[in-house]
Design an enzyme around this catalytic site. Sequence first.
Site, short mmCIF file in Angstrom:
data_model
loop_
_atom_site.label_atom_id
_atom_site.label_comp_id
_atom_site.label_asym_id
_atom_site.label_seq_id
_atom_site.Cartn_x
_atom_site.Cartn_y
_atom_site.Cartn_z
N GLY A 122 -0.24 -24.78 15.02
CA GLY A 122 -1.59 -24.95 16.03
C GLY A 122 -1.08 -24.76 17.57
O GLY A 122 -1.57 -23.09 18.23
N GLU B 257 -0.44 -20.29 17.53
CA GLU B 257 -1.77 -19.83 17.64
C GLU B 257 -2.51 -20.32 18.76
O GLU B 257 -3.43 -19.34 19.04
CB GLU B 257 -2.26 -20.47 15.78
CG GLU B 257 -1.58 -20.48 14.73
CD GLU B 257 -2.52 -21.94 13.80
OE1 GLU B 257 -3.21 -20.74 13.06
OE2 GLU B 257 -2.80 -22.47 14.22
N GLU C 43 2.92 -24.07 8.36
CA GLU C 43 2.12 -24.55 7.71
C GLU C 43 2.37 -24.42 6.32
O GLU C 43 1.69 -25.59 5.56
CB GLU C 43 0.41 -23.64 7.41
CG GLU C 43 -0.16 -24.47 8.94
CD GLU C 43 0.63 -23.38 10.46
OE1 GLU C 43 -0.11 -23.69 11.53
OE2 GLU C 43 1.53 -23.00 10.20
N ALA D 121 0.13 -29.52 14.59
CA ALA D 121 -0.91 -30.49 15.40
C ALA D 121 -0.83 -31.81 14.41
O ALA D 121 -0.08 -31.36 14.18
CB ALA D 121 -2.00 -29.03 14.05
#
Length: 260
Positions: free
Chosen positions: A112, A115, A135, A66
């Site tokens: 992300g 994900e 993360e 991200a």
Amino acid sequence: MSYTNILSEIEDGICTITINRPSKLNALNTETIAELHEAFKEADHDTEVKVIIITGSGEKAFVAGADISEFADFSVRQGEKLAAKGQAQLFDFVAHLATPVIAAVNGFALGGGLELAMAAHFRIASDNAKMGLPEVSLGVIPGYGGTQRLPQLVGKGRAMELIMTAGMVDANQALTYGLINHVTSQEELLPLAEKIAGKIMRNSSVAIASAIAAINAGYEDGENGFETEITEFGKCFGTADFKEGTQAFLEKRKPEFPGQ
């Protein structure tokens, strides 16, 4: 529709969506997430599109994570809103599309990015790909479904280790874990995705949508996957695809599914 951060092309029933931010290693920011939502929605509504392939531009990254600069100073409430909106707008949205989604992971798929790949219906990867959820090294946890989808795919223990260590796995290890279905060269990644898409497109798109719904139901709280399967199975009997498929079988010919 024109986009700033992605490319979307349709050819021979396949929509290929490419995240195109190579200078940022295709990192996901809010604008890119919004564009991806629109591209997926448009492809899903297009009756000509039978399979969607999601990939990243270049050879380094699928999505390297991200865009941290967007939320580094967020409050608790803002953080919750960020995760809730992202899950609804893109990650859960992709997971529940009626059109099959293949993630072609062409390099780093971190945070992300992984994900997003996990939200796809299944994944293939180039042999230079590396995947992980780092993360906790930033003092946060995966917020776009990673803590739920990773253990579903690789098991609780492996997911715990990957998330706690903020580690990465290479493509071959990901294949062993069941995180991806196939490993191939960078050059053959999209051709392999298209080959698999071709096999999917020979079948009933209506039945495939029902299968996606039934499979997903088995992983959702409050849903009974077996009951959903029974319902979706019954619905198939009222479709033109079922009539064509069974008739073609009895007549010993290849079916020509109308997609209805």
